[in-house]
Design a protein around this motif. Structure first.
Motif, PDB file in Angstrom:
ATOM      1  N   GLY A 172      -7.527   4.515  -5.122  1.00 58.67           N
ATOM      2  CA  GLY A 172      -8.378   5.834  -5.330  1.00 58.67           C
ATOM      3  C   GLY A 172      -7.208   6.610  -5.853  1.00 58.67           C
ATOM      4  N   PRO A 173      -7.524   8.165  -5.739  1.00 58.26           N
ATOM      5  CA  PRO A 173      -6.302   9.047  -6.084  1.00 58.26           C
ATOM      6  C   PRO A 173      -5.346   9.144  -4.978  1.00 58.26           C
ATOM      7  CG  PRO A 173      -8.632  10.097  -6.196  1.00 58.26           C
ATOM      8  CD  PRO A 173      -8.808   8.889  -5.647  1.00 58.26           C
ATOM      9  N   ARG A 174      -4.077   9.221  -5.482  1.00 58.37           N
ATOM     10  CA  ARG A 174      -2.954   8.954  -4.675  1.00 58.37           C
ATOM     11  C   ARG A 174      -3.021  10.129  -3.317  1.00 58.37           C
ATOM     12  NH1 ARG A 174       2.465   6.816  -4.858  1.00 58.37           N
ATOM     13  NH2 ARG A 174       3.403   7.360  -3.030  1.00 58.37           N
ATOM     14  N   ALA A 175      -3.535  11.350  -3.637  1.00 60.40           N
ATOM     15  CA  ALA A 175      -3.719  12.389  -2.616  1.00 60.40           C
ATOM     16  C   ALA A 175      -4.451  11.850  -1.328  1.00 60.40           C
ATOM     17  CB  ALA A 175      -4.113  13.560  -2.966  1.00 60.40           C
ATOM     18  N   ALA A 176      -5.935  10.917  -1.840  1.00 58.60           N
ATOM     19  CA  ALA A 176      -6.764  10.545  -0.912  1.00 58.60           C
ATOM     20  C   ALA A 176      -5.943   9.255  -0.115  1.00 58.60           C
ATOM     21  CB  ALA A 176      -7.946  10.224  -1.673  1.00 58.60           C
ATOM     22  N   CYS A 177      -5.331   8.285  -0.822  1.00 59.55           N
ATOM     23  CA  CYS A 177      -4.753   7.411  -0.152  1.00 59.55           C
ATOM     24  C   CYS A 177      -3.788   7.839   0.695  1.00 59.55           C
ATOM     25  CB  CYS A 177      -4.195   6.506  -1.296  1.00 59.55           C
ATOM     26  SG  CYS A 177      -5.227   5.371  -2.131  1.00 59.55           S
ATOM     27  N   GLU A 178      -2.837   8.849   0.524  1.00 60.67           N
ATOM     28  CA  GLU A 178      -2.018   9.378   1.123  1.00 60.67           C
ATOM     29  C   GLU A 178      -2.675  10.064   2.617  1.00 60.67           C
ATOM     30  OE1 GLU A 178       0.492  12.114  -1.124  1.00 60.67           O
ATOM     31  OE2 GLU A 178       1.734  10.545  -1.971  1.00 60.67           O
ATOM     32  N   HIS A 179      -3.804  10.725   2.174  1.00 60.37           N
ATOM     33  CA  HIS A 179      -4.506  11.055   3.511  1.00 60.37           C
ATOM     34  C   HIS A 179      -4.822  10.147   4.477  1.00 60.37           C
ATOM     35  CE1 HIS A 179      -7.853  14.042   5.083  1.00 60.37           C
ATOM     36  NE2 HIS A 179      -6.791  14.048   5.944  1.00 60.37           N
ATOM     37  N   LEU A 180      -5.478   9.003   3.983  1.00 58.60           N
ATOM     38  CA  LEU A 180      -5.662   7.850   4.766  1.00 58.60           C
ATOM     39  C   LEU A 180      -4.641   7.347   5.573  1.00 58.60           C
ATOM     40  CD1 LEU A 180      -7.806   5.913   5.700  1.00 58.60           C
ATOM     41  CD2 LEU A 180      -7.440   4.698   3.536  1.00 58.60           C
ATOM     42  N   LEU A 181      -3.624   7.204   4.893  1.00 58.83           N
ATOM     43  CA  LEU A 181      -2.484   6.591   5.374  1.00 58.83           C
ATOM     44  C   LEU A 181      -2.000   7.398   6.618  1.00 58.83           C
ATOM     45  CD1 LEU A 181       0.037   4.590   5.481  1.00 58.83           C
ATOM     46  CD2 LEU A 181       1.219   5.808   3.873  1.00 58.83           C
ATOM     47  N   ASP A 182      -1.817   8.971   6.552  1.00 58.25           N
ATOM     48  CA  ASP A 182      -1.482   9.917   7.412  1.00 58.25           C
ATOM     49  C   ASP A 182      -2.505   9.410   8.757  1.00 58.25           C
ATOM     50  OD1 ASP A 182       0.648  10.839   5.935  1.00 58.25           O
ATOM     51  OD2 ASP A 182      -0.637  12.782   5.301  1.00 58.25           O
ATOM     52  N   LEU A 183      -3.946   9.518   8.481  1.00 53.32           N
ATOM     53  CA  LEU A 183      -4.660   9.117   9.506  1.00 53.32           C
ATOM     54  C   LEU A 183      -4.682   7.856  10.295  1.00 53.32           C
ATOM     55  CD1 LEU A 183      -8.045  10.170   7.508  1.00 53.32           C
ATOM     56  CD2 LEU A 183      -7.041  11.663   9.475  1.00 53.32           C
ATOM     57  N   LEU A 184      -4.006   6.848   9.400  1.00 47.55           N
ATOM     58  CA  LEU A 184      -3.744   5.252  10.159  1.00 47.55           C
ATOM     59  C   LEU A 184      -2.685   5.590  11.003  1.00 47.55           C
ATOM     60  CD1 LEU A 184      -4.151   3.180   7.119  1.00 47.55           C
ATOM     61  CD2 LEU A 184      -5.722   3.406   9.131  1.00 47.55           C
ATOM     62  N   LYS A 185      -1.493   6.637  10.701  1.00 47.58           N
ATOM     63  CA  LYS A 185      -0.411   6.648  11.357  1.00 47.58           C
ATOM     64  C   LYS A 185      -0.599   8.028  12.569  1.00 47.58           C
ATOM     65  CE  LYS A 185       2.228   7.453   7.949  1.00 47.58           C
ATOM     66  NZ  LYS A 185       3.634   7.113   7.293  1.00 47.58           N
TER      67      LYS A 185
END
Length: 94
Positions: free
Chosen positions: A53-66
């Motif tokens: 999906g959009p880069r910003a949304a993927c980065e947000h998911l990554l932040d949540l995972l970490k």
């Protein structure tokens, strides 16, 4: 439909992340962010997360995972970025 700024995030989550609702939690967060993909248990105890999906949304998911605010215990997240591959529908647990 994939947009021009869409990316694929592939993350391998290490820690106590199986049998604790981690895949369900990941799926819920990804759907809230409008991402497609899946979260899958791996035989070695990791969970693999593939999100498109959009880069910003993927980065947000990554932040949540970490973030440490996940079910279980996340010790480490190894990830990489790539161009979107095959079209994924929805976000599933595997």
């Amino acid at each position: 439909m994939l947009g021009e700024t869409d990316v694929r995030l592939t993350a391998w989550v290490h820690g106590h992340v199986q049998g604790v609702g981690f895949r369900w939690w990941t799926r819920s967060r990804a759907l809230e962010l409008g991402l497609t993909g899946y979260a899958a248990n791996k035989p070695d105890g990791r969970v693999q997360v593939v999100a498109q999906g959009p880069r910003a949304a993927c980065e947000h998911l990554l932040d949540l995972l970490k973030s440490g605010d996940t079910p279980g215990r996340v010790d480490n997240v190894v990830f990489d970025w790539s161009a979107p591959a095959d079209a994924l529908v929805g976000f599933t647990e595997r």
